[in-house]
Design a protein around this motif. Sequence first.
Motif, short mmCIF file in Angstrom:
data_model
loop_
_atom_site.label_atom_id
_atom_site.label_comp_id
_atom_site.label_asym_id
_atom_site.label_seq_id
_atom_site.Cartn_x
_atom_site.Cartn_y
_atom_site.Cartn_z
N GLY A 22 0.73 -1.11 -0.02
CA GLY A 22 0.14 -0.16 -0.07
C GLY A 22 0.77 1.37 -0.12
O GLY A 22 1.80 1.51 -0.82
N GLY A 24 2.86 2.58 2.26
CA GLY A 24 4.29 2.50 2.79
C GLY A 24 5.05 1.99 1.53
O GLY A 24 6.21 2.62 1.37
N ASP A 68 8.10 -5.91 13.95
CA ASP A 68 6.80 -5.47 14.33
C ASP A 68 6.74 -4.20 14.90
O ASP A 68 7.59 -4.04 15.86
CB ASP A 68 6.31 -6.54 15.29
CG ASP A 68 4.75 -6.40 15.43
OD1 ASP A 68 4.27 -5.10 15.92
OD2 ASP A 68 4.10 -7.48 15.73
N ASN A 95 4.14 5.13 9.08
CA ASN A 95 2.67 4.69 8.27
C ASN A 95 2.04 3.39 8.57
O ASN A 95 1.00 3.28 8.53
CB ASN A 95 3.34 4.51 6.75
CG ASN A 95 2.65 3.77 6.15
OD1 ASN A 95 1.71 4.60 5.42
ND2 ASN A 95 2.88 2.41 5.64
N TYR A 161 -9.96 3.18 15.56
CA TYR A 161 -9.12 3.53 14.28
C TYR A 161 -9.59 4.88 14.51
O TYR A 161 -8.19 5.68 14.42
CB TYR A 161 -9.88 2.90 12.89
CG TYR A 161 -8.87 3.50 11.78
CD1 TYR A 161 -7.67 2.73 11.61
CD2 TYR A 161 -9.20 4.38 10.88
CE1 TYR A 161 -7.18 3.12 10.44
CE2 TYR A 161 -8.65 4.63 9.79
CZ TYR A 161 -7.65 4.10 9.61
OH TYR A 161 -6.75 4.25 8.39
P1 NAD Z 1 -1.95 -1.60 3.94
O1 NAD Z 1 -2.68 -2.65 4.85
O2 NAD Z 1 -1.71 -2.01 2.59
O3 NAD Z 1 -0.59 -1.42 4.70
C1 NAD Z 1 -0.20 -1.47 6.32
C2 NAD Z 1 1.17 -1.76 6.52
O4 NAD Z 1 1.36 -1.74 7.69
C3 NAD Z 1 1.47 -3.02 5.87
O5 NAD Z 1 2.48 -3.06 5.33
C4 NAD Z 1 1.30 -3.90 6.92
O6 NAD Z 1 2.00 -5.15 7.25
C5 NAD Z 1 1.82 -2.92 8.22
N1 NAD Z 1 1.65 -3.08 9.46
C6 NAD Z 1 0.48 -3.57 10.20
N2 NAD Z 1 0.73 -3.69 11.46
C7 NAD Z 1 1.95 -3.77 11.42
C8 NAD Z 1 2.93 -4.15 12.81
N3 NAD Z 1 2.46 -4.61 13.72
N4 NAD Z 1 4.08 -4.17 12.55
C9 NAD Z 1 4.62 -3.76 11.07
N5 NAD Z 1 4.10 -3.56 10.15
C10 NAD Z 1 2.58 -3.65 10.32
O7 NAD Z 1 -2.87 -0.36 4.25
P2 NAD Z 1 -2.47 1.17 3.75
O8 NAD Z 1 -3.82 1.80 3.29
O9 NAD Z 1 -1.20 1.16 2.85
O10 NAD Z 1 -2.04 1.81 5.23
C11 NAD Z 1 -1.06 2.56 5.69
C12 NAD Z 1 -1.38 3.68 6.50
O11 NAD Z 1 -2.08 4.69 5.78
C13 NAD Z 1 -2.16 3.23 7.64
O12 NAD Z 1 -1.51 3.90 8.65
C14 NAD Z 1 -3.47 3.48 7.42
O13 NAD Z 1 -4.30 3.58 8.72
C15 NAD Z 1 -3.33 4.98 6.68
N6 NAD Z 1 -4.40 5.49 5.92
C16 NAD Z 1 -4.80 4.54 4.81
C17 NAD Z 1 -5.86 5.02 4.07
C18 NAD Z 1 -6.46 4.15 2.87
O14 NAD Z 1 -7.58 4.77 2.26
N7 NAD Z 1 -5.82 3.36 2.59
C19 NAD Z 1 -6.52 6.18 4.36
C20 NAD Z 1 -6.18 6.91 5.49
C21 NAD Z 1 -5.04 6.29 6.34
#
Ligand code: NAD
Length: 258
Positions: A22, A24, A68, A95, A161
């Motif tokens: 995503g 990151g 983690d 992130n 959240y």
């Molecule tokens: P995603 O699920 O693709 O990515 C999340 C990442 O965080 C993954 O790489 C996952 O492995 C990692 N992760 C989760 N828990 C972990 C842990 N305990 N240790 C290490 N790594 C961990 O989702 P995304 O959309 O890319 O989310 C990234 C950030 O963006 C998050 O904080 C999410 O809340 C935020 N966000 C996303 C959106 C959206 O619409 N996608 C909107 C607002 C905010």
Amino acid sequence: MDAGKLFRLDGRVALITGASSGLGERFAETAAANGAAVVLVARRKERLEALKAKIEKAGGRALVAPADVTDRKAMVAAFDAAEKAFGTVDLLVANAGIARVTKIVDMTESGWREVLDTNLDAVLFWSREAAKRMIAARKPGAIITISSIAGFTVAYGLSSYHVAKAAVVQVTKALALEVARKGIRVNTIAPGYIVTEINRDYLGSKDGQALQGSIPLGRFGAPSDLDGAFLLLASDAGRLMTGSTIIVDGGLMLMVGG
Ligand code: NAD
């Protein structure tokens, strides 16, 4: 001013948590494509190795540091490994995040803690570690946290959240104030709906499609839609910005109450 040069990250050392998918993954690729050495943190090592290979193939520099984010020992090890490979981290992207759907009346303490530990505590402690090391090395730098428009709104079943993301905005502002005199800028990006693994199923559903219709700019985002905000906050282009929240949501927040 050459816009290309203004946004470059040459010589910078960027550590990105949640780099295995995503947003990151995209932040890591963008940082590397613009000159930074990148340290890839997440739990899924194979995914990080694949991303490292992709970045190196494109001419960038990357290190895999599996961790983690809720594990403080693994955090220190990741920063140590980054320092050994590339020098002091001067760009942190906090992130990593998760979402869990449970109404408050059904919530367990462990369910609450899981989201708060990952989405809030880890953001605070990784940011603190990055700031402490920049201060010790007398290096200016930038910290970018990822909040969400969910930090300003509420929806059914997502209380943990929403609370965590609202608090991330405040952690960002509080830390920004405390480290500004050390030349460290701390800002947050608050995305709207960006299609990634965290929400792909929901956004593809009937409810998700209806939601898309209410976005003023007419669509969900892709991770690449955050490139501009990310490079602004990471680079010298954002040199007078600290404690800021950049909302990137296609105008969805304009619809609150509308
Ligand atoms: P995603 O699920 O693709 O990515 C999340 C990442 O965080 C993954 O790489 C996952 O492995 C990692 N992760 C989760 N828990 C972990 C842990 N305990 N240790 C290490 N790594 C961990 O989702 P995304 O959309 O890319 O989310 C990234 C950030 O963006 C998050 O904080 C999410 O809340 C935020 N966000 C996303 C959106 C959206 O619409 N996608 C909107 C607002 C905010």
